[in-house]
Design a protein around this motif. Sequence first.
Motif, short mmCIF file in Angstrom:
data_model
loop_
_atom_site.label_atom_id
_atom_site.label_comp_id
_atom_site.label_asym_id
_atom_site.label_seq_id
_atom_site.Cartn_x
_atom_site.Cartn_y
_atom_site.Cartn_z
N GLY A 1 0.80 -1.22 0.00
CA GLY A 1 0.00 0.00 0.00
C GLY A 1 0.83 1.26 0.00
N GLN A 2 0.13 2.34 0.26
CA GLN A 2 0.74 3.66 0.23
C GLN A 2 1.29 4.02 1.60
OE1 GLN A 2 -0.75 6.88 -2.70
NE2 GLN A 2 -2.01 6.99 -0.91
N GLU A 3 2.48 4.58 1.64
CA GLU A 3 3.12 5.03 2.89
C GLU A 3 3.38 6.52 2.79
OE1 GLU A 3 3.81 3.13 5.53
OE2 GLU A 3 3.27 1.22 4.62
N TRP A 4 3.34 7.20 3.94
CA TRP A 4 3.58 8.64 4.00
C TRP A 4 4.62 8.94 5.07
CZ3 TRP A 4 1.26 12.20 0.80
CH2 TRP A 4 0.18 11.73 0.04
N ALA A 5 5.44 9.96 4.82
CA ALA A 5 6.40 10.43 5.81
C ALA A 5 6.53 11.94 5.70
CB ALA A 5 7.76 9.77 5.58
N ALA A 6 6.77 12.57 6.83
CA ALA A 6 7.11 14.00 6.85
C ALA A 6 8.63 14.06 6.84
CB ALA A 6 6.55 14.66 8.10
#
Length: 131
Positions: free
Chosen positions: A49-54
């Motif tokens: 799936g999709q992963e997000w990071a700042a």
Amino acid sequence: ITPERVLYRGDIKDITAPGAYGEFMVLPDHAPFFTSLMVGKVRFQTESGQEWAAVHGGYFEVLDNRVTVLGERAELDHEIDIERVMRAKARAEARLKEWSDRSQDDKDLIRAKFALERAMAREEVYHQKPK
């Protein structure tokens, strides 16, 4: 990768990041590429799936179908403490309002702007995580 740890290592289908000249996307077989990173959000697609990071600055390199992201600081979406983020954002906004008459070169004003950028990036990434 940050100075403290490796956030992710594995195969990805694509990645989007905040570069020095705007947001960019890298797909398989991309030409060699190197840029600095700005404060913002990184999105990458994995098999699961999709992963997000700042991310809070750093460097981004593509070479031989391998992406390396060297972040000064970075947090995955599920690691973000939104209450802490909102307090940091409020502090930065208050300082910017208080110091609005200062020179744009004022070090405290620059730090407050950067703190607000970081808080906003974290907030955006936090709201991307699945509910």
